[in-house]
Design an enzyme around this catalytic site. Sequence first.
Site, PDB file in Angstrom:
ATOM      1  CG  ASN A   7      35.549  50.729  44.556  1.00  0.00           C
ATOM      2  OD1 ASN A   7      34.642  51.260  43.203  1.00  0.00           O
ATOM      3  ND2 ASN A   7      35.234  48.993  43.811  1.00  0.00           N
ATOM      4  NE  ARG A  89      37.602  50.366  40.099  1.00  0.00           N
ATOM      5  CZ  ARG A  89      37.942  48.528  40.220  1.00  0.00           C
ATOM      6  NH1 ARG A  89      37.767  48.258  42.020  1.00  0.00           N
ATOM      7  NH2 ARG A  89      38.439  48.232  38.972  1.00  0.00           N
ATOM      8  CG  HIS A 178      39.603  45.156  34.663  1.00  0.00           C
ATOM      9  ND1 HIS A 178      39.052  43.965  33.371  1.00  0.00           N
ATOM     10  CD2 HIS A 178      38.360  45.386  36.159  1.00  0.00           C
ATOM     11  CE1 HIS A 178      37.815  43.610  34.253  1.00  0.00           C
ATOM     12  NE2 HIS A 178      37.330  44.436  35.468  1.00  0.00           N
ATOM     13  CG  ASN A 209      30.900  39.056  38.961  1.00  0.00           C
ATOM     14  OD1 ASN A 209      31.121  37.936  38.228  1.00  0.00           O
ATOM     15  ND2 ASN A 209      31.001  39.666  39.665  1.00  0.00           N
ATOM     16  N   GLY A 210      33.575  40.801  35.377  1.00  0.00           N
ATOM     17  CA  GLY A 210      34.033  41.654  34.383  1.00  0.00           C
ATOM     18  C   GLY A 210      35.302  41.161  33.846  1.00  0.00           C
ATOM     19  NE  ARG A 239      30.385  44.993  31.617  1.00  0.00           N
ATOM     20  CZ  ARG A 239      30.942  44.847  32.762  1.00  0.00           C
ATOM     21  NH1 ARG A 239      32.498  44.931  32.174  1.00  0.00           N
ATOM     22  NH2 ARG A 239      31.013  45.830  34.152  1.00  0.00           N
ATOM     23  CG  PHE A 282      33.417  31.474  34.674  1.00  0.00           C
ATOM     24  CD1 PHE A 282      32.764  32.459  34.471  1.00  0.00           C
ATOM     25  CD2 PHE A 282      34.365  30.663  33.321  1.00  0.00           C
ATOM     26  CE1 PHE A 282      33.142  33.929  33.391  1.00  0.00           C
ATOM     27  CE2 PHE A 282      34.155  31.695  32.280  1.00  0.00           C
ATOM     28  CZ  PHE A 282      33.615  32.519  33.012  1.00  0.00           C
ATOM     29  N   GLY A 331      40.460  33.809  36.987  1.00  0.00           N
ATOM     30  CA  GLY A 331      41.709  33.277  37.497  1.00  0.00           C
ATOM     31  C   GLY A 331      42.037  32.499  37.855  1.00  0.00           C
ATOM     32  CD  GLU A 384      40.868  45.985  41.507  1.00  0.00           C
ATOM     33  OE1 GLU A 384      40.900  44.569  41.431  1.00  0.00           O
ATOM     34  OE2 GLU A 384      40.557  46.227  40.384  1.00  0.00           O
TER      35      GLU A 384
HETATM   36  P1  ADP Z   1      34.317  41.393  39.985  1.00  0.00           P
HETATM   37  O1  ADP Z   1      34.868  40.858  38.645  1.00  0.00           O
HETATM   38  O2  ADP Z   1      33.533  41.809  40.494  1.00  0.00           O
HETATM   39  O3  ADP Z   1      35.441  41.761  41.022  1.00  0.00           O
HETATM   40  P2  ADP Z   1      35.583  38.508  40.851  1.00  0.00           P
HETATM   41  O4  ADP Z   1      36.811  39.006  40.045  1.00  0.00           O
HETATM   42  O5  ADP Z   1      35.638  38.432  42.352  1.00  0.00           O
HETATM   43  O6  ADP Z   1      34.682  39.942  40.492  1.00  0.00           O
HETATM   44  O7  ADP Z   1      35.366  37.588  40.101  1.00  0.00           O
HETATM   45  C1  ADP Z   1      33.567  36.659  40.080  1.00  0.00           C
HETATM   46  C2  ADP Z   1      33.782  35.469  39.404  1.00  0.00           C
HETATM   47  O8  ADP Z   1      34.854  34.724  39.783  1.00  0.00           O
HETATM   48  C3  ADP Z   1      32.393  35.177  40.122  1.00  0.00           C
HETATM   49  O9  ADP Z   1      31.749  35.635  39.083  1.00  0.00           O
HETATM   50  C4  ADP Z   1      32.390  33.293  39.385  1.00  0.00           C
HETATM   51  O10 ADP Z   1      32.143  33.046  37.334  1.00  0.00           O
HETATM   52  C5  ADP Z   1      34.267  33.848  39.572  1.00  0.00           C
HETATM   53  N1  ADP Z   1      34.524  32.453  40.622  1.00  0.00           N
HETATM   54  C6  ADP Z   1      34.882  32.653  41.958  1.00  0.00           C
HETATM   55  N2  ADP Z   1      35.316  31.837  42.365  1.00  0.00           N
HETATM   56  C7  ADP Z   1      35.468  31.092  40.902  1.00  0.00           C
HETATM   57  C8  ADP Z   1      35.479  28.975  41.559  1.00  0.00           C
HETATM   58  N3  ADP Z   1      36.597  28.559  42.110  1.00  0.00           N
HETATM   59  N4  ADP Z   1      35.652  28.504  39.629  1.00  0.00           N
HETATM   60  C9  ADP Z   1      35.225  29.258  38.683  1.00  0.00           C
HETATM   61  N5  ADP Z   1      34.977  30.421  38.928  1.00  0.00           N
HETATM   62  C10 ADP Z   1      34.961  31.058  39.997  1.00  0.00           C
END
Ligand code: ADP
Length: 399
Positions: A7, A89, A178, A209-210, A239, A282, A331, A384
Amino acid sequence: MKVLILNCGSSSIKYKLYDDDQQLAEGLLEKIGTAQAQLNHTVARRKKLVSVHEILEHHAGVELILTVLVDPEKGVLASIEDIQAVGHRVVHGAESFSESTLITPEVVAKIEECIDIAPLHNPPNLAGIYAISQLLPRVPQVAVFDTAFHQTMPDKAFMYAIPYVFYARNHIRKYGFHGISHYYVSHEAAAMLGRTVDELKLITCHLGNGSSVTAVDHGRSVDTSMGFTPLEGLPMGTRCGDIDPAVPLYIMGKEELNLQQINALLNKHSGVLGISGISNDFRALQEESDKGDKRATLALEVFCYRLKKYIGSYIAAMNGVDAIVFTGGIGENSEVVREMVVKDMEFLGVELDADKNRAKKRGEAADISKPSSRIKVLVIPTNEELVIARDTRRIVAAN
Ligand code: ADP
């Protein structure tokens, strides 16, 4: 079959090595383009290895990863010949690709054509493909697209209300992203519910992040929140998501910003970071909100409210829904976000079990709705790379 998954981002390469569905090694090479590129390499049940290298472009980065994979101490392969296929990817396949495909010179040419509409993403993806073509010329390669799953959207969902010529001539439409994750969690959700995906209406929320949300009707993406680029839809870490298109025009005039500056403002300085002024993460927002920071709370509220509205609109678009699925870093891990999004939807048949929501363990899938809930609420860790590995095996075996 041993399959390497790459990736490639603008300054990073994520990789995973699989033997069938079993993961042998994974890693991340960051800061490509510098003398301080950092490689984090992990082999199952061994300590993570960190090393620093001068890596000025992706070819050298891929070469380093292959070297580490066969290193007698750090590696997992006896010989580089053990790699039987490579899966990439690829972010944008535009309307040319509605499924994963074996990479041929014609496929490379079509991915190159998509650079025009994905100038940030497709060039590094292609750099990975070129590197493998040179370093492992006999190994088959497969491209798995982030956009492909959404190619089933009907035209009423993907068409923007601007002059048609911009679609016909410039390919401007909603593509969605996604897709690999939305595909994966929709199938996992069906398995959790003991059904097949073609019997179900699902709304999948990939929040990282996205972030994006997709309406999956009988296994087909029929609408999704990201658009021509990943900027549309939900507000994200940095964003802006959906916005009155007149706003950037107004700011450009008022602040005398050029195209690059407004692009940076909307992509890098907006979202929950822009609202809170604190962070795009978050976890940090939650902490500050708990301490009473009003703008951190507002950022969380805007995010959750906008997702709730998307869920409502997709329930209307599909004439119902069987389950709402949460995935991605937020999520999967933020019980607060999940609760804020689905609360006050009892009238629709969404009943969250607050205890199950709170008790859900990191990395686990769970049904967090009450047994009486007509619409299930599921949390499913995405994977993924596993989708890319499986598609690569299937396509290589069939060719
Ligand atoms: P990407 O989109 O880069 O693949 P991820 O899916 O790993 O990123 O998501 C990263 C984000 O998940 C972080 O910026 C953070 O905001 C959020 N995150 C990770 N752990 C937690 C948590 N325990 N509680 C709330 N948000 C979280």
